[in-house]
Design a protein around this motif. Sequence first.
Motif, PDB file in Angstrom:
ATOM      1  N   UNK A   1      16.429  53.687 -42.132  1.00 10.81           N
ATOM      2  CA  UNK A   1      17.471  53.584 -43.142  1.00 10.81           C
ATOM      3  C   UNK A   1      17.284  54.616 -44.244  1.00 10.81           C
ATOM      4  N   UNK A   2      18.385  55.218 -44.648  1.00  8.19           N
ATOM      5  CA  UNK A   2      18.390  56.167 -45.757  1.00  8.19           C
ATOM      6  C   UNK A   2      18.634  55.386 -47.051  1.00  8.19           C
ATOM      7  N   UNK A   3      17.883  55.694 -48.083  1.00  9.90           N
ATOM      8  CA  UNK A   3      18.061  55.019 -49.372  1.00  9.90           C
ATOM      9  C   UNK A   3      19.512  55.157 -49.838  1.00  9.90           C
ATOM     10  N   UNK A   4      20.117  54.084 -50.339  1.00  9.60           N
ATOM     11  CA  UNK A   4      19.580  52.787 -50.749  1.00  9.60           C
ATOM     12  C   UNK A   4      19.630  51.709 -49.672  1.00  9.60           C
ATOM     13  N   UNK A   5      19.662  52.066 -48.415  1.00 10.97           N
ATOM     14  CA  UNK A   5      19.690  51.072 -47.351  1.00 10.97           C
ATOM     15  C   UNK A   5      21.085  50.514 -47.134  1.00 10.97           C
TER      16      UNK A   5
END
Length: 271
Positions: free
Chosen positions: A235-239
């Motif tokens: 997952x890429x921030x912020x999810x």
Amino acid sequence: MREDRLSPEIDTTIAHPARRYDYWLGGKDNFLPDRESGDAIAAAFPTIRIAALENRRFLGRVVQFLAEEAGIRQFLDIGTGIPTVNNTHEVAQAIAPESRVVYVDNDPIVLAHARALLTSDHRGATAYLDADLRNPEKILSHPDLQRTLDLSRPVALMLIAILHFVPDADDPYGAVSRLLAALPSGSYLAISHVTRDFMSPGTAASVDDVIAATRVTFQMRNRAEVARFLGGLELISPGIAALPAWRAENEPQPRPSAADTAAYGAVARVP
């Protein structure tokens, strides 16, 4: 849009999701049943137009992230919808003119507008496939996809506001898994998905009643169900975030609330 110029496959007497979405976005490619259906949903969920606009803003932010920060130059956009401003190829090619985009939709109303999706920078390319998310093999084996994308190099799979139209009975998880299995490490999956999680029980019940009356298959999913589409990915921030909150620091403030959009957005990398 003049009805006498439409394909006979396009039924203008029944509300249609793509045309209804176009209506909420302020477009002109819709008819009275679409507007009546859109108004009925707006009565049950008054911020639906905000939600539609925020979904388009999310798409733009996602493509910007993928092109600028992740270095992605290939996009597979399934469930394209009627072309509007800031389509995937427009955002991507403004950043990287060599970007290549394949659009996929199974809807004759979108097919009627497909030429607008094929206006590409000469350094890149676009293609449009008449195909269905529920048939990933047809998408992956289509000669236009194979001519446009190199599946040995990273691809961004864009599933924006489409998965909630595929019920569990049609195995959307299997379809997404098959598509991802064809993509190499370094590819990405981007999704947005409507949810009850941010709705009051009364609002959710009202929306269910209106959707049932439209004869459109629609399945809202909770956070855990949305997360299943992203299983095994990074997952890429912020999810998995409420749609207005996903990397929206540069958007006009104050931002809409999670309840205003009732949708999740997420981007994840294929390890």
